[in-house]
Every structure is written in C-alpha cells, then in structure tokens.
Design an enzyme around this catalytic site. Sequence first.
Site, short mmCIF file in Angstrom:
data_model
loop_
_atom_site.label_atom_id
_atom_site.label_comp_id
_atom_site.label_asym_id
_atom_site.label_seq_id
_atom_site.Cartn_x
_atom_site.Cartn_y
_atom_site.Cartn_z
N ASP A 109 6.00 4.82 -2.23
CA ASP A 109 5.23 3.59 -2.38
C ASP A 109 3.94 3.95 -3.12
O ASP A 109 3.24 4.89 -2.72
CB ASP A 109 4.91 3.04 -0.98
CG ASP A 109 4.93 1.53 -0.93
OD1 ASP A 109 4.23 0.92 -1.74
OD2 ASP A 109 5.62 0.98 -0.06
N ASP A 216 2.90 -1.31 -5.21
CA ASP A 216 2.26 -2.32 -4.36
C ASP A 216 1.43 -3.30 -5.19
O ASP A 216 0.72 -2.88 -6.11
CB ASP A 216 1.34 -1.56 -3.38
CG ASP A 216 0.84 -2.41 -2.24
OD1 ASP A 216 1.66 -2.94 -1.48
OD2 ASP A 216 -0.40 -2.55 -2.12
N ASP A 352 7.12 -6.59 5.45
CA ASP A 352 6.19 -7.72 5.50
C ASP A 352 6.88 -9.01 5.93
O ASP A 352 6.27 -10.09 5.86
CB ASP A 352 5.55 -7.96 4.13
CG ASP A 352 4.64 -6.83 3.69
OD1 ASP A 352 4.06 -6.14 4.56
OD2 ASP A 352 4.50 -6.62 2.47
C1 NOJ Z 1 1.75 -5.27 0.18
C2 NOJ Z 1 2.31 -4.43 1.28
O1 NOJ Z 1 3.69 -4.59 1.33
C3 NOJ Z 1 1.63 -4.87 2.54
O2 NOJ Z 1 2.22 -4.31 3.68
C4 NOJ Z 1 0.17 -4.52 2.41
O3 NOJ Z 1 -0.52 -5.04 3.54
C5 NOJ Z 1 -0.47 -5.10 1.15
N1 NOJ Z 1 0.36 -4.97 -0.01
C6 NOJ Z 1 -1.77 -4.42 0.83
O4 NOJ Z 1 -1.55 -3.14 0.33
#
Ligand code: NOJ
Length: 589
Positions: A109, A216, A352
């Site tokens: 990531d 990300d 998420d």
């Molecule tokens: C997206 C990520 O998937 C999430 O988990 C994170 O909180 C935010 N970006 C900030 O990096």
Amino acid sequence: MSQPTPTTTTSSSTPWWKTAAIYQIYPASFKDSNGDGIGDLPGIIGKLDYIQSLGVDAIWLCPMYDSPQHDMGYDISDYEAVYAPYGTVADVETLIAACHERGMRILLDLVINHTSDQHAWFKESRSSKTNPKRNWYIWRPARYDADGTRRPPNNWRSTFGGSAWEWDEETQEYYLHLFAVQQPDLNWELSETRVAIYESAVEFWLRKGIDGFRVDTVNMYSKPLDFPDAPVIDPTLDCQPAYSLYCNGPRIHEFLRELGHILQRYNAMTVGELPHTPRMADVLDYVSAKQKQLSMVFQFDLVDIGFGAGLRYDTSPRNWTLSDLRARVARTQALVDGSTDGWSTTFLENHDQARSVSRFGCDDAVTHPELWERSAKMLAMFVASLSGTLFVYQGQEIGMANAPADWDIEEEYKDLDSLNYYNYVKEHRRDDPGALARAKAALAHLARDHGRMPMQWDATPNAGFTTASAKPWMRVHDNYPTLNVKRQVHRPASVLAFWRELLRVRRANAAVFAEGVFADTDASNEAVFVFEKRAVQQKLVVALNFTADRQVVDLAASLGGTYKTLLKNYEEEPLDALQPYEGRIYLVQ
Ligand code: NOJ
C-alpha cells in the site's frame, strides 16, 4: 532477495494483472503468530498456502509500515521501517520471496498524500518557519474575524470530521490534514519533496522486488493553491465537504506521470484509490494506457451506494435499490468494454467497507445458515462475473459478517472515523431525540470496523486468530464457532469451496469474465439482476436474485442457442424462477 518468477496464465500481450484475482490482507486482523493480540507478518507467511489454495494471483498487503496507528497504519512515521508488532523489514523480504516461490505476486500500500505527524520530515517542518523542510507540508496563516477571532485558512472539512486545518501554537500557523489531525498532507508542489517520497516510499520497496502498489487517495496530491472556501452544503456544520476542490486538482496528472516513469522502470502495476470522481472521462485520464499513469483504479460508485451525501453515515440503513446498484455497475463497467484504453476493478469489500453479506444479503449465519450461505455465494458470483481485475478481501471468501448490532460502539469499535461521527452526533445533535439511535443503526450497518474484525480461522477461543489467552486488538465476531475457515475448508458445499471453484472458472474463461462487455437486460427490475457479458463467440448470462423471496424470471429468452451452467447455488435450475438469493452463471456459445 526476491525471485520474480510468478507463473502467468495469459497471453504475452495481456498484462498479468488484467485477468488476475488479488487477495487483500489487513495485517492487524489476519493472523497473530506471537500471542500479542495483533496480527503479524509471520502469521501471514504461515497462511500463504491457504491463500494460494484459493487460486488467487497476488496479494495486496495493507500498510505494515512504522506508524503510531491513529488510522491503522495509514499514518506512516517511517516508510522504510515496519511497525514492530507486525515484524521487521526482513519479514517483508521473506514474505515477498515466499509469494514469488508460490507463483504469486505482492502489492504493498502506497500512502503518499500524507505522513504521520511523527514522521521525521514533519517534525522538522513543524520545528520552525525557517526550517528547510517547512514547505514539505502545507502551512498557511490564520484568518481573523472583525472581532479578532482566529479562523482556519478556509472552511474545508477533513474526511474524518472537523476542520481540515490544525493550529500549531509554536509556529503560529495552520497545517492542512485532509484526514486525521495526525496525518498532515505533504506538499507535492515542491519537486524536492516528491523526489524524497519516490526514494523512500516507492523505490525502497520496488528494489526489494514487490510487483506493484495499491495507491492510497491517488487523486488528492494536487491542491488548488488559492485554497478557496467550499460551497456550503450543510449549514449546520462549521466545515464543509470540499472533495470537488481538492480531488483531481490542477497538477495531479503531471505528478502521476512523473511517478509512472519510476513504476514503469520496475514494471510495477498500480491500482489507485479514486474517490469522488463521478465523471467517467475524468477516471479515464488516470487509467488510459496511453497516458502511462496507473494500471487501474478503484471506483467507489458501487460500494458507496446507500451512504449519506454530506456526512457519510447520515443515512438510513439499507438505503439502496437494485435499480440504483445496476446503474452504478453499468457506469463502471463501461471503462472495460473495449471502447476505451482504460481498465478497472471489481470488488465488493475492503478494509473501509462493511461486509457484503450484511449490506446486500443475509448475514445471520447462525439462525439462517442456508440463506446466509446462498447469499454469500450469490454475491461472489456477482462480483466475480463483472469485468476488470477482481479483488477479494480477507474473510469475504468464507462469508464473514458485520458485528452484531447490539455491540457497544464506544466499547468495541476502534475506527476513528466511526468514533468521530458517533461522538459528533452525541454532542451536537442533543436536541434531536432519535439522532443517536439512527447513528448507531447506520454504523452497525456501514462502519469501517466491520471489515477489520479478526479473521475467523477455527472454532477454538478467539477463532484461532490469536492464542486463547490473548486479548485480540478488536473483538472477534460471536458467530465464529459456526463461521470459520476450518468448518468450510473440506466441505464441498461451503462458501469457501464455492469461491475456489469460482476463481478457477473465472480464470479458465477469462476472456468473457474479466474482459467481456457488460449489458444489463432490464435496468428497472428491483429484485432480480440479469446481465450479459459478451466476448468473441461467447457470452455469459448471469442471473442473480437479490431478495430473500422466490422470483419469477424468463431466462429462456436470454439464453437462446447452446448453453451450459458454469456455476449455481441451488440444485434445480428452472428457467422461469429463482429461489431466495439464487444465482446462476451460464456460458452461451
Ligand atoms: C484510504 C484508506 O483506505 C483508508 O483506510 C484511510 O483511512 C485513508 N485513505 C487515509 O489514508
């Protein structure tokens, strides 16, 4: 260190990732090998045979970097070190080699919109206005009202609530954080900062032999430099959602082309996270093969269904319709229909998102095991028969479910996004008697926490995720004695066995599964989703009942000619009816 010799099943002109299935791992919750209650890299390495047995081509590992963990590792304090409870850099090297030995690839990531406020770069930047790294982050002076009240530079709301600006008492300026206060945004305008990011976050790991990155928040690096106020969408809030101002900003494609040059030198694939980008032409700018920026992106059209428009969780649970869902599918599938040089992804879950059986099926594996199992298989058929690169999230392959609705949010939920929202409603909506109950219901249905609960390996205490005496960092679901890998692994009719067969069939028919052209057959049907996928001389007909009731259908018309059933989740297959959560995939030749 690594042995980049994964097997490839596609022709030399098709990049490996187009027809791939990629398994996402959330390190904190996958497998704890040392009894501290937190998953770790040796735990993942020990489960690679299991992952390989699913038939996936690659893994994507969520952040394992050193971090104070305010946002579960998306707040990185050192790109070149590993969070100690997860293991060491040497463990990552072992994992890379172990994936490659099994013919699998590995993605890490890449979190480069922001760092942690504990990163050495930010500590320097914050130390004084004249520090050479001051401008590596985004600092701005305060605004003052006529009465002298200090205000942030603009009205932007951070993704996790409150102002996107944090006041620094020491140096008397605000810094920007589009996410948590502890996640200051890097200043991509400065080439010196970009070079440091490429060296530390990107090339450090590419040199170790990884095969690519999940990138990300890929569309947020370029901000409008005048930082205009966002339009007032919700007058009850001091700060306003400003996605349309900071997503897809003026220099974003220039930055991504620059990053793309580095990634191409390593032949690395990329999947960018692309929120808040409704126009397909804008999406294509990121993934057009000609432009050499990203291999593909995650679009959120589908999984964002049913969320509130302003504050994400301000919504009624189960607030979605099948016609809306199918319109979203049609929109995103258009990127992979051969009329563009772009590519896309198909997914229903990630770290998420809440669990898909809880959002779109039946998640009660204990009292309604049959409906739960049928719906998990139906949803598997749905996501895997759409075109694009397929992503499967840990636990999805056994039909894991959301936390029970009666769990105490303050006690059991860990995500700052959920907790900030909950606390906001508790403090600011006191005059609305139903507000807290509605917030609880929405979180029980949609919170990010549901995807982060420990993986359920077996029926031993703590579901075999950690030792019996350890306290897992997050509570294990109560249903684990019934719903776990061990119970499913040798049962031919299990959800897990179904996923394995599905991935095998997808791979064997990749041209139509991963690259076929999607067409809906009846966009207004609110119960049954029948769609077609076309490839040269072949088509799939996919019939899915999204309800818990029997539905009358007419599949004969779509099937015509010679067909065979590739997958189904009921024995009988009459062409005029679908049982509760029934799904079938036919190949028509
Ligand atoms: C997206 C990520 O998937 C999430 O988990 C994170 O909180 C935010 N970006 C900030 O990096």
